[in-house]
Every structure is written in C-alpha cells, then in structure tokens.
Design a protein around this motif. Structure first.
Motif, PDB file in Angstrom:
ATOM      1  N   ALA A 118      72.317  55.554 -44.895  1.00 33.31           N
ATOM      2  CA  ALA A 118      72.235  54.563 -45.912  1.00 33.31           C
ATOM      3  C   ALA A 118      71.231  53.668 -45.061  1.00 33.31           C
ATOM      4  N   THR A 119      70.641  52.984 -46.860  1.00 38.54           N
ATOM      5  CA  THR A 119      69.697  52.032 -46.479  1.00 38.54           C
ATOM      6  C   THR A 119      70.271  51.077 -46.684  1.00 38.54           C
ATOM      7  N   SER A 120      69.718  49.005 -46.039  1.00 41.01           N
ATOM      8  CA  SER A 120      70.474  48.149 -46.580  1.00 41.01           C
ATOM      9  C   SER A 120      69.423  47.278 -46.530  1.00 41.01           C
ATOM     10  N   TYR A 121      69.399  46.312 -47.572  1.00 43.19           N
ATOM     11  CA  TYR A 121      68.177  45.225 -47.572  1.00 43.19           C
ATOM     12  C   TYR A 121      68.732  43.991 -48.167  1.00 43.19           C
ATOM     13  N   ILE A 122      68.670  42.503 -47.644  1.00 44.98           N
ATOM     14  CA  ILE A 122      68.742  41.781 -47.233  1.00 44.98           C
ATOM     15  C   ILE A 122      67.395  40.689 -47.117  1.00 44.98           C
ATOM     16  N   HIS A 123      67.468  39.591 -48.111  1.00 43.32           N
ATOM     17  CA  HIS A 123      66.261  38.298 -47.703  1.00 43.32           C
ATOM     18  C   HIS A 123      67.141  37.580 -46.688  1.00 43.32           C
ATOM     19  N   VAL A 124      65.830  37.114 -45.759  1.00 40.29           N
ATOM     20  CA  VAL A 124      65.991  35.976 -44.828  1.00 40.29           C
ATOM     21  C   VAL A 124      65.823  34.383 -45.040  1.00 40.29           C
ATOM     22  N   ASN A 125      65.742  33.745 -44.798  1.00 39.32           N
ATOM     23  CA  ASN A 125      64.994  32.307 -45.447  1.00 39.32           C
ATOM     24  C   ASN A 125      65.997  31.452 -43.799  1.00 39.32           C
ATOM     25  N   TYR A 126      66.452  30.920 -43.694  1.00 40.17           N
ATOM     26  CA  TYR A 126      66.393  30.198 -42.461  1.00 40.17           C
ATOM     27  C   TYR A 126      67.064  31.163 -41.499  1.00 40.17           C
ATOM     28  N   LEU A 127      67.403  31.983 -41.276  1.00 40.89           N
ATOM     29  CA  LEU A 127      67.552  32.542 -40.078  1.00 40.89           C
ATOM     30  C   LEU A 127      66.592  32.837 -39.725  1.00 40.89           C
ATOM     31  N   LYS A 128      65.126  32.967 -39.599  1.00 36.93           N
ATOM     32  CA  LYS A 128      63.749  33.220 -38.916  1.00 36.93           C
ATOM     33  C   LYS A 128      63.184  31.595 -38.845  1.00 36.93           C
ATOM     34  N   ASP A 129      63.915  30.664 -39.442  1.00 32.22           N
ATOM     35  CA  ASP A 129      63.230  29.394 -38.798  1.00 32.22           C
ATOM     36  C   ASP A 129      63.602  28.661 -37.307  1.00 32.22           C
ATOM     37  N   PRO A 130      62.612  28.972 -37.256  1.00 29.71           N
ATOM     38  CA  PRO A 130      63.983  28.202 -35.709  1.00 29.71           C
ATOM     39  C   PRO A 130      63.922  27.010 -35.824  1.00 29.71           C
ATOM     40  N   GLN A 131      63.337  25.828 -36.553  1.00 30.49           N
ATOM     41  CA  GLN A 131      63.189  24.568 -36.566  1.00 30.49           C
ATOM     42  C   GLN A 131      64.231  24.407 -36.925  1.00 30.49           C
ATOM     43  N   MET A 132      64.274  25.434 -38.632  1.00 30.63           N
ATOM     44  CA  MET A 132      65.901  25.526 -39.824  1.00 30.63           C
ATOM     45  C   MET A 132      66.634  25.189 -38.658  1.00 30.63           C
ATOM     46  N   LEU A 133      66.986  26.374 -37.989  1.00 31.86           N
ATOM     47  CA  LEU A 133      68.241  26.538 -37.090  1.00 31.86           C
ATOM     48  C   LEU A 133      68.420  25.620 -35.992  1.00 31.86           C
ATOM     49  N   GLU A 134      67.273  25.189 -35.541  1.00 31.40           N
ATOM     50  CA  GLU A 134      67.731  23.900 -34.245  1.00 31.40           C
ATOM     51  C   GLU A 134      68.130  22.949 -35.490  1.00 31.40           C
ATOM     52  N   LYS A 135      67.854  22.155 -35.795  1.00 34.14           N
ATOM     53  CA  LYS A 135      67.450  21.170 -37.409  1.00 34.14           C
ATOM     54  C   LYS A 135      69.209  21.132 -37.511  1.00 34.14           C
ATOM     55  N   ALA A 136      69.970  22.198 -38.166  1.00 31.06           N
ATOM     56  CA  ALA A 136      71.278  22.894 -38.317  1.00 31.06           C
ATOM     57  C   ALA A 136      72.199  22.891 -37.412  1.00 31.06           C
ATOM     58  N   THR A 137      71.994  24.021 -36.107  1.00 28.98           N
ATOM     59  CA  THR A 137      72.252  23.888 -35.169  1.00 28.98           C
ATOM     60  C   THR A 137      72.880  23.431 -33.925  1.00 28.98           C
ATOM     61  N   GLY A 138      71.794  21.847 -33.655  1.00 30.35           N
ATOM     62  CA  GLY A 138      71.474  20.893 -32.373  1.00 30.35           C
ATOM     63  C   GLY A 138      70.610  22.379 -31.061  1.00 30.35           C
ATOM     64  N   VAL A 139      70.884  23.444 -31.485  1.00 27.84           N
ATOM     65  CA  VAL A 139      70.682  24.623 -30.261  1.00 27.84           C
ATOM     66  C   VAL A 139      69.489  24.578 -30.491  1.00 27.84           C
ATOM     67  N   LYS A 140      68.959  24.671 -29.131  1.00 26.53           N
ATOM     68  CA  LYS A 140      67.677  24.783 -28.495  1.00 26.53           C
ATOM     69  C   LYS A 140      66.997  26.058 -28.093  1.00 26.53           C
ATOM     70  N   SER A 141      65.347  26.414 -28.515  1.00 22.55           N
ATOM     71  CA  SER A 141      65.519  27.925 -28.052  1.00 22.55           C
ATOM     72  C   SER A 141      66.068  28.349 -29.053  1.00 22.55           C
ATOM     73  N   PRO A 142      66.789  28.446 -30.120  1.00 21.30           N
ATOM     74  CA  PRO A 142      67.711  29.558 -30.648  1.00 21.30           C
ATOM     75  C   PRO A 142      67.377  30.744 -31.039  1.00 21.30           C
ATOM     76  N   ARG A 143      68.637  31.487 -31.083  1.00 24.47           N
ATOM     77  CA  ARG A 143      68.178  33.608 -31.170  1.00 24.47           C
ATOM     78  C   ARG A 143      69.645  33.696 -32.098  1.00 24.47           C
ATOM     79  N   VAL A 144      68.941  34.918 -33.043  1.00 23.59           N
ATOM     80  CA  VAL A 144      70.253  35.312 -33.409  1.00 23.59           C
ATOM     81  C   VAL A 144      70.405  35.986 -33.143  1.00 23.59           C
TER      82      VAL A 144
END
Length: 202
Positions: free
Chosen positions: A72-98
C-alpha cells in the motif's frame, strides 16, 4: 476648523491606526519564546507529527490486514517538519531532526542538540499512533536507515533520523509485506519516500 485641517486630522488618525496594526503584526510573527506565535507554531508542528504518525500506522495496518504479499502507498503533505528553522523555534532544539520509531505503532518526535523525549504530561513532545501490527522494532538498530537513537523510558530506542531539509513537500509512504525480507524502514530523500517492509513472522 477648516476642511483642510479636518482632513489632516482624519489622515493622521488613520495613519496612527495603521502603524499600531503594523507593529502588532510584526510582533506576532517574531516567534519569541512564550508568545502567541510560538504557541501556535508548536501546535502546528505537533499536528504534523501526529498526522505523519497516523499516516504511517494506518498504511501499515492496511497491509497487515491484507496479508503476505500485499502493498500500500499513502501520501502526506509536510510543511513545518521540513523547515529546520520552524522546528527550532517551535521546540527550542538546535540542529533538529525528525525521529521516527515503532512500538506497536508509530512514534514521532523532534530530536537534536538539547532535546529530551517526553512521552506524557503537558510537555509531551512525542506522538504515537497505534497500529494493528503488534511488534516492537525500536530495540533493533539494523532495521533503520538512516539510523538514529533516543533515550526513551530509560532505554535506547532506535529509529529513522531524518534531516528536515531532506523531506519533500509531499512525502510518500510505501509499505509492503514480503515474508522473505526482514522488517526494514528506509528513508530515501531522492525518491521522497519512506519505504517499509513488515514481517510478522520474522
């Protein structure tokens, strides 16, 4: 007061209101810690994490329900998870990884410098989506590519560690059940996909 003076006062009043609104708008997008913007950003990131966990677990459940040889195959749109600056601002984590791992369902969190996995409570930063496929894969480092690890429940949990810059706007999730292949999870940045094999008997 002359008509000219009245027009000048009206213009000054409107101009003052516009300056106040502009100042408020700038303040609202500065993403200062504790501001309404940061709190909204945290919510948006959390929603994307939860949606991704649901998409993966649901696709795995679909394949598991169909039996060996299914895919099976599915698709999902990602906006914030692909933006390291947004992730850093949201989580306070430096060099963020998913970070994605699997324990009877899909776990997703953001890792990086200064991060800590919190599974419950008001500061929870890890999201789980249950799956029909009941298996704990987080203890095996060989399943994941690219592999990373976090400390979860006082144990080391292995999983996919993805650079946000490598995520595409639309992520493809491909799940199959090939009984001749062991459990495996691979993120391919070129293809823009997470490819998963499940093997309940292996």
């Amino acid at each position: 007061m002359s008509r000219k003076g009245q027009v000048s006062l009206e213009f000054l009043f409107v101009f003052t209101i516009m300056i106040v609104l502009l100042a408020y708008s700038i303040n609202n997008v500065t993403f200062r810690e504790g501001s309404a913007s940061v709190e909204n950003l945290k919510i948006q990131v959390a929603l994307e994490e939860k949606n991704l966990a649901n998409a993966i677990s649901n696709t795995i459940s679909q394949v598991y329900a169909q039996g060996p040889g299914s895919k099976a195959t599915s698709y999902i749109h990602v906006n914030y998870l692909k933006d390291p600056q947004m992730l850093e601002k949201a989580t306070g984590v430096k060099s963020p990884r998913v970070f994605i791992t699997y324990r009877n369902g899909t776990f997703i969190t953001i890792t990086g410098t200064g991060s800590a996995v919190v599974l419950a409570g008001p500061n929870k930063n890890t999201f789980w989506s249950e799956s029909m496929y009941r298996k704990i894969l987080s203890s095996n480092s060989s399943i994941w590519s690219p592999s990373g690890s976090v400390n979860m429940d006082s144990t080391t949990a292995y999983g996919l560690e993805i650079n946000p810059n490598d995520l595409p706007p639309t992520l493809r999730i491909v799940v199959e059940w090939n009984p001749d292949v062991p459990d495996s999870w691979e993120f391919n940045s070129t293809a823009g996909e997470i490819r998963i094999n499940i093997n309940p008997g292996g």
